[in-house]
Design an enzyme around this catalytic site. Structure first.
Site, PDB file in Angstrom:
ATOM      1  N   GLN A  60      -4.488  -5.000   7.157  1.00 33.02           N
ATOM      2  CA  GLN A  60      -5.663  -6.034   6.680  1.00 33.02           C
ATOM      3  C   GLN A  60      -5.538  -7.282   7.948  1.00 33.02           C
ATOM      4  OE1 GLN A  60      -8.073  -5.147   5.062  1.00 33.02           O
ATOM      5  NE2 GLN A  60      -6.542  -3.284   3.403  1.00 33.02           N
ATOM      6  N   LYS A  75     -10.071  -0.251  10.607  1.00 35.83           N
ATOM      7  CA  LYS A  75     -10.273  -0.951  10.013  1.00 35.83           C
ATOM      8  C   LYS A  75     -11.037  -2.604  10.970  1.00 35.83           C
ATOM      9  CE  LYS A  75      -6.887  -0.738   5.713  1.00 35.83           C
ATOM     10  NZ  LYS A  75      -7.370   1.072   5.751  1.00 35.83           N
ATOM     11  N   CYS A 112      -5.036   2.511  -3.920  1.00 33.47           N
ATOM     12  CA  CYS A 112      -3.736   3.093  -3.042  1.00 33.47           C
ATOM     13  C   CYS A 112      -2.595   2.335  -3.023  1.00 33.47           C
ATOM     14  CB  CYS A 112      -3.801   3.403  -1.169  1.00 33.47           C
ATOM     15  SG  CYS A 112      -4.669   4.473  -1.352  1.00 33.47           S
ATOM     16  N   ASP A 121       3.390  -4.640   8.113  1.00 33.50           N
ATOM     17  CA  ASP A 121       2.194  -3.648   7.571  1.00 33.50           C
ATOM     18  C   ASP A 121       0.814  -4.978   7.882  1.00 33.50           C
ATOM     19  OD1 ASP A 121      -0.675  -2.893   6.822  1.00 33.50           O
ATOM     20  OD2 ASP A 121       0.772  -1.828   5.042  1.00 33.50           O
ATOM     21  N   HIS A 170       0.513  -1.368  -0.373  1.00 36.26           N
ATOM     22  CA  HIS A 170      -0.025   0.455   0.444  1.00 36.26           C
ATOM     23  C   HIS A 170       0.600   1.096   0.268  1.00 36.26           C
ATOM     24  CE1 HIS A 170      -2.925   3.052   1.911  1.00 36.26           C
ATOM     25  NE2 HIS A 170      -3.538   2.061   1.515  1.00 36.26           N
TER      26      HIS A 170
HETATM   27  N1  PLP Z   1      -1.674  -0.879   4.887  1.00 29.21           N
HETATM   28  C1  PLP Z   1      -2.489  -1.572   3.762  1.00 29.21           C
HETATM   29  C2  PLP Z   1      -2.945  -2.830   3.107  1.00 29.21           C
HETATM   30  C3  PLP Z   1      -4.232  -0.434   3.910  1.00 29.21           C
HETATM   31  O1  PLP Z   1      -5.457  -1.470   3.238  1.00 29.21           O
HETATM   32  C4  PLP Z   1      -4.648   0.386   4.363  1.00 29.21           C
HETATM   33  C5  PLP Z   1      -5.482   1.328   4.006  1.00 29.21           C
HETATM   34  O2  PLP Z   1      -5.906   1.362   3.348  1.00 29.21           O
HETATM   35  C6  PLP Z   1      -2.898   1.606   5.006  1.00 29.21           C
HETATM   36  C7  PLP Z   1      -1.948   0.624   5.058  1.00 29.21           C
HETATM   37  C8  PLP Z   1      -3.186   2.836   5.298  1.00 29.21           C
HETATM   38  O3  PLP Z   1      -3.661   2.716   6.594  1.00 29.21           O
HETATM   39  P1  PLP Z   1      -4.131   4.284   7.628  1.00 29.21           P
HETATM   40  O4  PLP Z   1      -5.052   4.913   6.205  1.00 29.21           O
HETATM   41  O5  PLP Z   1      -5.307   3.613   8.556  1.00 29.21           O
HETATM   42  O6  PLP Z   1      -3.226   4.999   8.023  1.00 29.21           O
END
Ligand code: PLP
Length: 406
Positions: free
Chosen positions: A202, A225, A364, A199, A122
């Site tokens: 998910q 999430k 993203c 990360d 992401h």
């Molecule tokens: N990493 C992953 C795999 C995500 O799906 C997301 C959110 O869509 C993020 C990072 C970023 O999370 P946040 O926007 O809550 O900081």
């Protein structure tokens, strides 16, 4: 086995209609809905127990501080951290990864040093590393996924060189649902002295996570999430890495003493939490994590496995639908395009008319989209409250799209 109707009854928003149809919420990968216990906790925190934390000696400040600090232990239990002192509160994964980039990586890296990323990351786990590339000459080394969207852990380890300072990988792709074998990556990286950042945005939503078992150095989660409020999150940081980190943001709360010529920082983890935090957001996240653990992470994973299998069978039956990523162990996240159809945004608009909420676009994850040769997909991502009947609603709405566009 979970009682999905009893779960659904706890989410007030699920009984609303959208465009005259019952809401079919399949955009959990972007953000999840909130159970009543989280809404009640937020209401109580503001209406009856609100004050700033760590500052006052009065009753409300003490209650607020206890509620807020109590969440550290909840997060530690949720992700299997050996101690709550290894948990830093953040506003979400994005802040967590930026904290590692500025606080740990930046002081330790120099031009020519390398960081290994998967192509599935992401933007939250890409852009902070681009900052280091732009500003310091750090090199980003990319590891591709195979045709099924799987990431070979050995390929990640093969990308490590003498200049590698960090491996940063997702535990579950937000686009393909691919689950990455991070334990094998951590095991291979450890003898080479390369820390691993995971990360968990998910993965932590859909499966039990144990950072001690994974053996990672950093594990980031994001509250919204996890059925909690937006603006909440946490990152597990191994104590050895924490000892190596310098603070990223300066301000109140992260200090013990400030003088004209000297500043003495607070002990970790508070050393890394500057300013008034997301007090109620964090308390709300605590309620959400307790709720998830009450339902049972293994039970949630089991329910979603069933949904994934059912959805995969039904989506496979549509021979004009292209589902991206065939990973065997993937989570209940499906990205797809329709043969000959208009843009993913148009598909999503038609689905919305049927009350079906999905995400459309690049998710993203532009490097992955480029790797797949696509500009946009639609994504249906499932959560604990989704049902097979909702898969059927999705399929009917997709058939309508096919009739309209193909
Ligand atoms: N990493 C992953 C795999 C995500 O799906 C997301 C959110 O869509 C993020 C990072 C970023 O999370 P946040 O926007 O809550 O900081």
């Amino acid at each position: 086995m979970i009682d999905v109707e009893a779960i659904r009854a706890q989410f007030p928003i699920l009984s609303r209609q959208v465009n005259g149809k019952p809401l079919t919420y399949l955009d959990n990968g972007a953000s999840a809905q909130k159970p009543q216990v989280v809404l009640d906790t937020i209401q109580r925190a503001y209406a009856e127990e609100y004050s700033n934390v760590h500052r006052g000696l009065h009753t409300l400040s003490t209650i607020s501080t206890e509620n807020y600090e109590g969440v550290r232990g909840t997060v530690a239990r949720f992700i299997g951290a050996p101690s709550e002192d290894h948990v830093v509160f953040t506003s979400g994964t994005t802040e967590g990864i930026n904290l590692v980039a500025y606080g740990w990586a930046m002081p330790r890296m120099e031009a020519g040093d390398e960081i290994v990323l998967s192509i599935m990351e992401h933007h939250a786990n890409i852009v902070p590393w681009h900052f280091l590339r732009e500003r310091m000459g750090v090199k980003i080394v990319w590891v591709d996924v195979d045709v099924n969207g799987d990431l070979d852990p050995q390929a990640v380890l093969d990308a490590v060189t003498d200049r590698t300072k960090l491996i940063a990988v997702t535990h579950m792709s937000n686009v393909l649902g691919t689950v990455v074998d991070v334990a094998t990556i951590c095991e291979g990286a450890r003898p080479r002295g390369v820390p691993v950042l995971v990360d968990g945005s998910q993965a932590a939503v859909h499966m039990p996570v144990d950072v001690a078992e994974l053996g990672c150095d950093f594990y980031a989660i994001t509250g919204h999430k996890l059925y909690g409020p937006s603006g909440s999150g946490a990152i597990f940081i191994h104590p050895d890495r924490m000892a190596e980190m310098r603070p990223f943001m300066g301000g109140g709360d992260m200090i013990r003493d400030v003088h004209r010529d000297e500043v003495i920082y607070n002990d970790p983890p508070m050393k890394f939490e500057a300013g008034t935090p997301g007090i109620v957001q964090t308390i709300g996240m605590g309620a959400a994590l307790e709720w998830m653990m009450g339902v049972g992470m293994a039970e949630i994973a089991d329910h979603e496995r069933g949904l994934r299998d059912y959805a995969r069978d039904r989506l496979d039956g549509l021979n004009w639908l292209n589902v991206q990523g065939r990973s065997a162990g993937k989570g209940a996240i499906f990205s797809f395009t329709i043969d000959g159809a208009a843009h993913a945004h148009d598909i999503s608009t038609v689905l919305d008319k049927k009350g079906v909420a999905v995400r459309a676009g690049q998710h993203c994850a532009q490097p992955l989209m480029e790797h797949m040769g696509l500009t946009a997909t639609c994504r249906a991502s499932f959560g604990v409250y989704n049902t097979r009947a909702e898969v059927d609603v999705l399929i009917d709405a997709l058939e309508l799209c096919h009739d309209l566009f193909a």
